[in-house]
Design a protein around this motif. Structure first.
Motif, PDB file in Angstrom:
ATOM      1  N   VAL A  92       0.845  -1.200   0.000  1.00  0.00           N
ATOM      2  CA  VAL A  92       0.000   0.000   0.000  1.00  0.00           C
ATOM      3  C   VAL A  92       0.879   1.248   0.000  1.00  0.00           C
ATOM      4  CG1 VAL A  92      -1.948  -1.121   1.130  1.00  0.00           C
ATOM      5  CG2 VAL A  92      -0.163  -0.062   2.530  1.00  0.00           C
ATOM      6  N   PHE A  93       0.235   2.385  -0.241  1.00  0.00           N
ATOM      7  CA  PHE A  93       0.955   3.648  -0.404  1.00  0.00           C
ATOM      8  C   PHE A  93       0.290   4.735   0.437  1.00  0.00           C
ATOM      9  CE2 PHE A  93       0.832   1.011  -4.186  1.00  0.00           C
ATOM     10  CZ  PHE A  93       2.188   0.732  -4.360  1.00  0.00           C
ATOM     11  N   GLY A  94       1.110   5.647   0.965  1.00  0.00           N
ATOM     12  CA  GLY A  94       0.619   6.655   1.883  1.00  0.00           C
ATOM     13  C   GLY A  94      -0.341   7.651   1.249  1.00  0.00           C
ATOM     14  N   LYS A  95      -1.342   8.044   2.000  1.00  0.00           N
ATOM     15  CA  LYS A  95      -2.362   8.982   1.533  1.00  0.00           C
ATOM     16  C   LYS A  95      -1.776  10.280   0.963  1.00  0.00           C
ATOM     17  CE  LYS A  95      -6.713  10.475   1.328  1.00  0.00           C
ATOM     18  NZ  LYS A  95      -7.775   9.824   0.519  1.00  0.00           N
ATOM     19  N   PRO A  96      -0.716  10.848   1.538  1.00  0.00           N
ATOM     20  CA  PRO A  96      -0.175  12.093   0.990  1.00  0.00           C
ATOM     21  C   PRO A  96       0.262  11.994  -0.470  1.00  0.00           C
ATOM     22  CG  PRO A  96       0.655  11.742   3.206  1.00  0.00           C
ATOM     23  CD  PRO A  96      -0.053  10.485   2.814  1.00  0.00           C
ATOM     24  N   LEU A  97       0.503  10.793  -0.959  1.00  0.00           N
ATOM     25  CA  LEU A  97       0.913  10.636  -2.355  1.00  0.00           C
ATOM     26  C   LEU A  97      -0.191  11.025  -3.330  1.00  0.00           C
ATOM     27  CD1 LEU A  97       2.950   7.301  -2.193  1.00  0.00           C
ATOM     28  CD2 LEU A  97       3.837   9.624  -2.372  1.00  0.00           C
ATOM     29  N   GLU A  98      -1.428  11.086  -2.856  1.00  0.00           N
ATOM     30  CA  GLU A  98      -2.495  11.546  -3.740  1.00  0.00           C
ATOM     31  C   GLU A  98      -2.274  13.012  -4.143  1.00  0.00           C
ATOM     32  OE1 GLU A  98      -6.277  10.765  -1.966  1.00  0.00           O
ATOM     33  OE2 GLU A  98      -6.167   8.597  -2.321  1.00  0.00           O
ATOM     34  N   LYS A  99      -1.499  13.760  -3.298  1.00  0.00           N
ATOM     35  CA  LYS A  99      -1.160  15.135  -3.626  1.00  0.00           C
ATOM     36  C   LYS A  99       0.206  15.239  -4.312  1.00  0.00           C
ATOM     37  CE  LYS A  99      -3.918  17.206   0.072  1.00  0.00           C
ATOM     38  NZ  LYS A  99      -3.910  18.150   1.225  1.00  0.00           N
ATOM     39  N   GLU A 100       0.868  14.111  -4.421  1.00  0.00           N
ATOM     40  CA  GLU A 100       2.166  14.066  -5.102  1.00  0.00           C
ATOM     41  C   GLU A 100       2.200  12.824  -6.001  1.00  0.00           C
ATOM     42  OE1 GLU A 100       6.825  14.965  -3.952  1.00  0.00           O
ATOM     43  OE2 GLU A 100       5.426  14.326  -2.411  1.00  0.00           O
TER      44      GLU A 100
END
Length: 554
Positions: free
Chosen positions: A387-395
């Protein structure tokens, strides 16, 4: 033991609830979020190409927090960390969380406002919805996976068409389910070949009737030649092979992963232990028990301690047939693999008598109901999810960078695949095999207890894009271990498992034991089914089918 597991599950849920508020704040303040990434996303979006915003920016140096699967801590300056930092122009922040308590440690980091960009170790299918609902994880659109991980996507979906559906919450994808190569093959069907020969059985038992004939002869005709009636046909693990001949597998096995087994019937999920065919199987097994064919100590199983994959009842000549463990615990040495000694059970038998080890007969599950063979195989989809961290949706370009790293390491070439798994060729390992099916770890790394010490495996995640066990797997194909495989249709936990599952499993075990031993009549099965449904089985069946409908939804 199962009750304690349920208690741990409840405790974990409570811990997760405690970190909800800090986590939501972390989504806005985590150091992984980037104003540059936000601006880039907006610019890309205005271009009209929704996928282009996931393209890594050429020349940009990314800082990526990386939580790998590990058994010992990975130094920040480990060989493979430095290797991939140079290769991908990246700075990695390796999260070393003790694997034995990774969930608790992960939740503590979340509570302090930190979310890793990449997470291979702390989220499973059972906990995925919880973390999604807390705003911890980033959505990963399927088209992005297909574009940036084309080879991994192609192979994974060929093996398991529902691959990404297992990582969906409310119709959105939040990760990449791990795939396990052990799923290629079912569990074992192994006979004492020297005993079969002594008993005049030249043909490997194939039908249920032939199984019965062989098992009775093993129990009654003194195959060990000691003049005593001290041999039995089968014990606990062999029961599943016989249940399989009736089409449904109820659990009560030697292995936990076989205990909660759901199959499809008329398009719906059903729990094996409550199917009417199981009653017919129990009637036969009760007869065998009365006749002394089943080991009276079957309740405690075939393994008496130590390594779980060993069948001591078989090794010590108490039984002549087993379904214990998997083929790689039983296979004979493979000449193409230098120094290979075979599976653990083979090795133990070889110590006693090489002739016994070399006489092992690997058969098929018995041909039974509707001319079908039925026996457990692992699922391709394993419990962990990358899985990948939520902040990556902004990056999104950083998320794209991570996906490109995974595609390079796991999907581009077998050389790159082996590098991710084992280290640098010529430094950490070497191989005389042009297809890299066997490798030799080089000194001083061959004396290390774990490749984690130099970072081997830190940047790997199994999606079965390449076969790293070709020779051993070919042995399994040659012995038809791919025939008769049935996989659990239910993966992960149900919402009401903690409330009902432990008691339902206890009820099932008591039913199976009491009917086989004759403590209760065969018709008690009908009472058990009714009680099982009332005690939560009906609710879990409802939840299982709701989950299944979501997975099958395209």
């Amino acid at each position: 033991m199962k009750s304690s597991q349920a208690a741990k599950h409840i405790a974990r849920l409570a811990a997760l609830m405690m970190v909800t508020v800090p986590v939501m704040t972390a989504c806005q303040t985590s150091k992984t979020a980037s104003g540059t990434g936000e601006a880039g996303a907006a610019a890309a979006s205005s271009s009209g190409d929704a996928l282009s915003r996931y393209n890594p920016v050429d020349g940009k140096k990314y800082s990526i927090s990386w939580l790998p699967y590990e058994t010992v801590p990975v130094p920040q300056d480990a060989d493979m960390v430095k290797y991939y930092e140079d290769k991908f122009n990246v700075d990695f922040d390796i999260w070393n969380l003790d694997h034995s308590k990774v969930t608790e440690l992960f939740n503590m980091r979340l509570a302090s406002g930190e979310i890793p960009d990449y997470n291979r170790n702390a989220v499973k299918m059972t906990t995925l919805p919880e973390y999604v609902n807390q705003g911890v994880l980033a959505e990963v659109p399927e088209e992005v996976i297909k574009k940036l991980m084309p080879n991994v996507y192609k192979k994974a979906t060929e093996l398991e068409p529902d691959w990404l559906n297992f990582a969906k919450v409310d119709g959105k994808i939040y990760g990449l389910p791990i795939l396990a190569d052990s799923a290629l093959f079912r569990t074992t069907v192994v006979w004492r070949g020297d005993w079969l020969k002594k008993l005049g059985i030249e043909k490997t038992p194939d039908t249920l009737a032939e199984f019965e004939d062989a098992l009775y002869k093993i129990a009654n005709n003194d195959p060990d030649g000691n003049g005593k009636k001290d041999t039995y046909g089968l014990s606990k693990s062999g029961l599943q092979v016989i249940f399989g001949a009736f089409g449904y597998l109820p659990g009560f096995s030697a292995h936990k992963w076989q205990d909660w087994f759901w199959q499809e019937r008329d398009g719906k999920l059903v729990y094996g232990a409550v199917q009417p065919e199981v009653k017919d199987a129990l009637k036969l097994l009760n007869k065998w028990y009365k006749d002394g064919v089943i080991d009276p100590e079957f309740i405690t199983g075939e393994n008496t301690g130590g390594y779980w994959g060993l069948s001591h009842a078989f090794i010590n000549s108490r039984i002549g047939f087993t379904g214990h463990a998997q083929f790689h615990h039983w296979y004979s040495p493979i000449p193409e693999i230098k120094g290979d000694k075979g599976g653990q059970n083979y090795q133990e038998l070889y110590k006693k008598d090489p002739n016994i080890a070399n006489s092992l007969v690997h058969g098929l599950p018995p041909l039974g109901k509707d001319n079908k063979r039925t026996l457990f195989a692992n699922n391709f989809v394993d419990a962990p999810v990358v899985v990948f961290g939520k902040p990556l949706e902004k990056e999104p370009d950083k998320l794209g960078k991570i996906l490109q790293i995974l595609e390079h390491n796991m999907g581009s070439t077998k050389e790159n695949y082996m590098t991710a798994l084992s280290g640098v060729r010529g430094k950490h390992w070497e191989s005389e095999d042009p297809e890299l099916n066997t490798i030799r770890t080089l000194p001083p790394y061959d004396t290390m207890t774990s490749g984690d010490a130099y970072g081997a495996g830190t940047f790997a995640a199994s999606f079965m894009t390449y076969d790293t066990n070709k020779h051993r797997n070919q042995w399994a194909y040659d012995h038809k271990y791919d025939v008769g495989t049935v996989r659990n249709k239910l993966i992960g936990a149900l919402p009401s498992d903690a409330k009902y599952k432990a008691e339902l499993l206890k009820m099932r075990d008591e039913m199976i034991i009491s009917i086989i031993t004759g403590d209760k009549p065969v018709d008690y099965f009908d009472t058990f089914v009714a009680n099982w449904n009332k005690a939560g089985g009906e609710q879990l069946t409802k939840e299982a089918n709701e989950w299944y409908a979501n997975v099958k939804k395209k």
